[in-house]
Design an enzyme around this catalytic site. Structure first.
Site, short mmCIF file in Angstrom:
data_model
loop_
_atom_site.label_atom_id
_atom_site.label_comp_id
_atom_site.label_asym_id
_atom_site.label_seq_id
_atom_site.Cartn_x
_atom_site.Cartn_y
_atom_site.Cartn_z
CD GLU A 1 -6.62 4.80 -0.69
OE1 GLU A 1 -6.93 4.41 -0.88
OE2 GLU A 1 -6.44 4.49 0.78
CE1 TYR B 1 -4.35 2.54 0.98
CE2 TYR B 1 -1.71 3.56 1.74
CZ TYR B 1 -3.31 3.62 1.43
OH TYR B 1 -3.99 5.20 2.04
#
Ligand code: GDP
Ligand code: MN
Length: 387
Positions: free
Chosen positions: A197, A109
């Site tokens: 993101e 991530y």
């Protein structure tokens, strides 16, 4: 403003962020066309909606045949995709991203957003990719690496290295990860994003570091500097009431409660929502009608508030500073005659000519209650819910 994954990937690619090749498709036929152009051996068919969690909801499918591409495309197009971010009503899928499928060795991530507390951008990264980052933050916060970027300096090379090392990359993958993070930050800053993101960022079996998913939120207040990005707006993905409010220059945000609010000024609007909650109610919306509070804006405000079927009572809370309360009162009366307000209406006017304003309201024949004190107004509107 949110944009679709395929748009975010195109934006990121311009800044040198590694993303899989892909193309947009609106029919099964087009999906196969894109897949043929990309070549195999594996493709991923992805629903394009402004919400995450598509994989779990059945909106992301891998396939190794062109027939498979067509089947998955036909199945996903038009489906009502329900994810934890769409809410139970779901979102209709109108477009697909057909991309070269990645052979994933490991998922990570990485996200960049603004840390308002520190007045700095923060890059967050984790080896726990593919999972909801909120869960990681809650259960294993030590697994999130955070690096803050001073906006007056920008990202320093060592900071990109710190993240890439922190994620455990080595060799050529390490170099790619450093380049990736550097380019991602550049894209975030230069497009005036408030969020970039990548979940998951992946290390492929071939040893490459690429973005398998991408979410970008752009700062609405900076869109005037990015005409090309402003055009990416997809009204299908936005709340229809918010779109309508925008057309009237009203600052409206739909919420889940049952007390409709019409207030002038963002600060007073937030304070009104707090007071409603304190009195035991739940605000149905945030609505700042702006400084003017003219009959037209008040009328548009009523119409929008009442289109939300959850609204069971309305609180109008206007402070007459530059705008005089008697004018606002006339506006409310005129609006109430044009709109069928079928729920209890509580109006509090305070400030310049408040007394006169209240008098106009009380004499108008419009069915409403007035209030003088702020708390009194909030109590009256929540009591009206009970009746
Ligand atoms: P989201 O569910 O909306 O966040 O959509 P994602 O794009 O993140 O896809 C969901 C999941 O599908 C990812 O976490 C991956 O595990 C998987 N996935 C997506 N694209 C690919 C791909 O190209 N190859 C493989 N092997 N898995 C993929
Ligand atoms: Mn994802």
């Amino acid at each position: 403003m949110n944009i679709h994954e395929y748009q975010a990937k195109a934006l990121l690619a311009k800044y040198g962020v590694a993303v899989p090749e892909g193309g947009i498709a609106y029919t099964g036929q087009e999906a196969v066309g894109v897949a043929e152009r990309l070549g195999g051996p594996v493709w991923v068919v992805k629903a394009q909606i402004h919400a995450g969690g598509r994989g779990k909801g059945g909106g992301v499918k891998l396939t190794r045949t062109l027939d498979g591409v067509r089947q998955k495309a036909d199945a996903i197009l038009g489906m009502n995709l329900v994810t934890h971010q769409t809410g139970p009503q779901g979102q209709t899928v109108r477009a697909l991203l057909i991309a070269a499928g990645a052979e994933i060795a490991k998922e990570y991530y990485v996200g960049i957003t603004l840390d308002r507390g520190k007045s700095m951008d923060v890059i967050m990264a984790s080896t726990e990719g593919g999972v909801e980052i909120e869960t990681v933050a809650e259960e294993t916060p030590e697994k999130i690496i955070k690096v803050w970027i001073d906006p007056t300096i920008g990202m320093r090379p060592y900071q990109a290295r710190q993240i890439a090392f922190g994620l455990g990359f080595e060799g050529t993958a390490l170099k790619q990860a450093i380049r990736f993070i550097t380019a991602l930050y550049k894209a975030y800053v230069q497009s005036d994003a408030s969020l970039a993101e990548i979940n998951p960022l992946v290390l492929t079996e071939q040893g490459n570091v690429i973005a398998v998913d991408a979410k970008i939120t752009l700062d609405d207040n900076a869109l005037f500097r990015h005409k090309d990005l402003a055009e990416l707006r997809d009204l299908h993905e936005e709340d229809p009431l918010e779109v309508e409010a925008d057309e009237h220059d009203l600052n409206y945000i739909k919420l889940d409660g049952n007390v409709g609010c019409m207030v002038n000024g963002a600060g007073l609007a937030m304070a009104s929502m707090d007071l409603i909650k304190l009195a035991g109610g739940e605000p149905a919306n945030f609505l700042d009608v702006g400084g003017g509070a003219s009959a037209e804006t008040v009328e548009a405000g009523f119409r929008i508030i009442l289109k939300d079927p959850n609204v069971k009572a309305i609180l109008v809370n206007i402070f007459g500073g530059i705008v005089r309360c008697d004018r606002v009162a006339r506006g409310v009366v005129e609006a109430a005659r044009n709109v069928d307000i079928n729920v209890p209406l509580i109006v509090r006017l305070q400030g310049t000519n408040a007394e006169e304003g209240r008098h106009i309201l009380q004499q108008s024949g419009v069915e409403l209650e007035t209030a003088i004190l702020f708390k009194e107004a909030a109590d009256k509107v929540t009591q009206a819910l009970a009746n």
